[in-house]
Motif scaffolding. Structure first.
Motif, PDB file in Angstrom:
ATOM      1  N   ASN A  98       0.827  -1.209   0.000  1.00 44.91           N
ATOM      2  CA  ASN A  98       0.000   0.000   0.000  1.00 44.91           C
ATOM      3  C   ASN A  98       0.860   1.257   0.000  1.00 44.91           C
ATOM      4  OD1 ASN A  98       0.459   0.967   2.790  1.00 44.91           O
ATOM      5  ND2 ASN A  98      -0.488  -0.979   3.334  1.00 44.91           N
ATOM      6  N   SER A  99       0.219   2.351  -0.327  1.00 47.07           N
ATOM      7  CA  SER A  99       0.929   3.626  -0.465  1.00 47.07           C
ATOM      8  C   SER A  99       1.493   4.158   0.842  1.00 47.07           C
ATOM      9  CB  SER A  99      -0.002   4.684  -1.075  1.00 47.07           C
ATOM     10  OG  SER A  99      -0.141   4.469  -2.443  1.00 47.07           O
ATOM     11  N   ASP A 100       0.898   3.799   1.957  1.00 49.44           N
ATOM     12  CA  ASP A 100       1.395   4.305   3.243  1.00 49.44           C
ATOM     13  C   ASP A 100       2.864   3.982   3.455  1.00 49.44           C
ATOM     14  OD1 ASP A 100      -1.144   5.239   3.748  1.00 49.44           O
ATOM     15  OD2 ASP A 100      -1.711   3.555   5.031  1.00 49.44           O
ATOM     16  N   GLU A 101       3.287   2.819   3.006  1.00 45.11           N
ATOM     17  CA  GLU A 101       4.678   2.403   3.181  1.00 45.11           C
ATOM     18  C   GLU A 101       5.638   3.218   2.311  1.00 45.11           C
ATOM     19  OE1 GLU A 101       5.319  -1.978   3.480  1.00 45.11           O
ATOM     20  OE2 GLU A 101       3.189  -2.016   2.987  1.00 45.11           O
ATOM     21  N   ALA A 102       5.119   3.869   1.278  1.00 49.34           N
ATOM     22  CA  ALA A 102       5.963   4.619   0.349  1.00 49.34           C
ATOM     23  C   ALA A 102       6.137   6.079   0.743  1.00 49.34           C
ATOM     24  CB  ALA A 102       5.381   4.541  -1.055  1.00 49.34           C
ATOM     25  N   GLU A 103       5.359   6.553   1.709  1.00 51.22           N
ATOM     26  CA  GLU A 103       5.400   7.971   2.054  1.00 51.22           C
ATOM     27  C   GLU A 103       6.795   8.443   2.470  1.00 51.22           C
ATOM     28  OE1 GLU A 103       3.269  11.104   5.095  1.00 51.22           O
ATOM     29  OE2 GLU A 103       2.228   9.246   4.618  1.00 51.22           O
ATOM     30  N   GLN A 104       7.411   7.769   3.425  1.00 48.86           N
ATOM     31  CA  GLN A 104       8.742   8.181   3.887  1.00 48.86           C
ATOM     32  C   GLN A 104       9.808   7.993   2.807  1.00 48.86           C
ATOM     33  OE1 GLN A 104       9.512  10.003   6.635  1.00 48.86           O
ATOM     34  NE2 GLN A 104      11.473  10.157   5.556  1.00 48.86           N
ATOM     35  N   PRO A 105       9.842   6.855   2.087  1.00 50.13           N
ATOM     36  CA  PRO A 105      10.827   6.732   1.011  1.00 50.13           C
ATOM     37  C   PRO A 105      10.691   7.826  -0.059  1.00 50.13           C
ATOM     38  CG  PRO A 105       9.994   4.572   1.567  1.00 50.13           C
ATOM     39  CD  PRO A 105       9.157   5.575   2.322  1.00 50.13           C
ATOM     40  N   LEU A 106       9.460   8.245  -0.349  1.00 46.39           N
ATOM     41  CA  LEU A 106       9.281   9.339  -1.312  1.00 46.39           C
ATOM     42  C   LEU A 106       9.839  10.650  -0.760  1.00 46.39           C
ATOM     43  CD1 LEU A 106       5.751   8.610  -2.801  1.00 46.39           C
ATOM     44  CD2 LEU A 106       7.891   8.789  -4.087  1.00 46.39           C
ATOM     45  N   LYS A 107       9.602  10.919   0.522  1.00 42.01           N
ATOM     46  CA  LYS A 107      10.154  12.131   1.138  1.00 42.01           C
ATOM     47  C   LYS A 107      11.682  12.102   1.083  1.00 42.01           C
ATOM     48  CE  LYS A 107       6.405  13.126   4.348  1.00 42.01           C
ATOM     49  NZ  LYS A 107       5.978  13.140   5.758  1.00 42.01           N
ATOM     50  N   THR A 108      12.247  10.931   1.345  1.00 42.46           N
ATOM     51  CA  THR A 108      13.701  10.791   1.299  1.00 42.46           C
ATOM     52  C   THR A 108      14.215  11.015  -0.122  1.00 42.46           C
ATOM     53  OG1 THR A 108      13.659   9.264   3.171  1.00 42.46           O
ATOM     54  CG2 THR A 108      15.626   9.218   1.779  1.00 42.46           C
ATOM     55  N   MET A 109      13.502  10.488  -1.110  1.00 45.08           N
ATOM     56  CA  MET A 109      13.905  10.720  -2.506  1.00 45.08           C
ATOM     57  C   MET A 109      13.926  12.207  -2.829  1.00 45.08           C
ATOM     58  SD  MET A 109      12.036   7.892  -4.964  1.00 45.08           S
ATOM     59  CE  MET A 109      12.663   8.612  -6.509  1.00 45.08           C
ATOM     60  N   VAL A 110      12.873  12.919  -2.435  1.00 48.26           N
ATOM     61  CA  VAL A 110      12.802  14.362  -2.691  1.00 48.26           C
ATOM     62  C   VAL A 110      13.986  15.065  -2.039  1.00 48.26           C
ATOM     63  CG1 VAL A 110      11.488  16.473  -2.193  1.00 48.26           C
ATOM     64  CG2 VAL A 110      10.307  14.436  -3.069  1.00 48.26           C
ATOM     65  N   GLU A 111      14.280  14.731  -0.787  1.00 52.36           N
ATOM     66  CA  GLU A 111      15.413  15.347  -0.088  1.00 52.36           C
ATOM     67  C   GLU A 111      16.730  15.037  -0.797  1.00 52.36           C
ATOM     68  OE1 GLU A 111      15.047  13.776   3.865  1.00 52.36           O
ATOM     69  OE2 GLU A 111      13.273  15.003   4.299  1.00 52.36           O
TER      70      GLU A 111
END
Length: 136
Positions: A98-111
Motif C-alpha cells: 500500500n501507499s502508506d509504506e511509500a510515504e517516507q521513502p518518497l520524502k527521502t527521494m525528494v530530499e
C-alpha cells in the motif's frame, strides 16, 4: 538485469521475490537565482539548471503498464515537469503493498534530489528515454 527502458523497469519489478512499489519524483528544470551568464547558456541549451521536485507518486508495477500512461496521468495534475526520477521499494507488509509504506521513502527521494544525491535513481525524460545526469 540491465535496465535500459521503462519496460525493462517493469519487468525487473515484476520479477522480484517480494512485491514492489515504484516511486516517482517528477522534477522541473529551472535557472537558479543569482545565476551566471554561463549557467544561463547551459540552461538554454538544456544542459544545465537546477532540478526542483514538483510532485511525487507511488504505483504498483501493474498500475502503469507503459510510460505513456504515466505521462498522461501526470498531465492530469496540471503540473509541468521535465524529468522523472524512479526507484523501487520492496514492501514489508503481507498481501498487496500500500501507499502508506511509500510515504517516507518518497520524502527521502525528494530530499536526496534537492541535495543532488541522484545516483541511486533511474531518470527518464518526458519521451520515456532513460537519461544520465551530470553534476556541474
Amino acid at each position: 538485469m540491465n535496465i535500459s527502458s521503462y519496460e525493462d523497469l517493469l519487468v525487473a519489478a515484476n520479477e522480484q521475490a517480494e512485491p514492489q512499489r515504484l516511486l516517482f519524483v517528477f522534477a522541473s528544470a529551472e535557472l537558479p537565482s543569482g545565476h551566471t551568464k554561463s549557467q544561463e547558456d547551459l540552461f538554454k541549451s538544456r544542459k544545465g539548471g537546477a532540478l526542483t521536485p514538483v510532485m511525487c507518486v507511488d504505483k504498483l508495477p501493474s498500475e502503469l503498464n507503459n510510460f505513456a500512461s504515466l505521462v498522461e496521468e501526470s498531465r492530469q495534475t496540471g503540473k509541468s515537469w521535465d524529468i522523472v526520477f524512479v526507484a523501487s521499494m520492496s514492501v514489508k507488509s503481507k498481501g498487496k503493498p500500500n501507499s502508506d509504506e511509500a510515504e517516507q521513502p518518497l520524502k527521502t527521494m525528494v530530499e536526496d534530489i534537492q541535495k543532488g544525491k541522484i545516483g541511486n535513481f533511474l531518470v527518464f525524460n518526458q519521451e520515456g528515454k532513460l537519461i544520465q545526469l551530470q553534476a556541474f
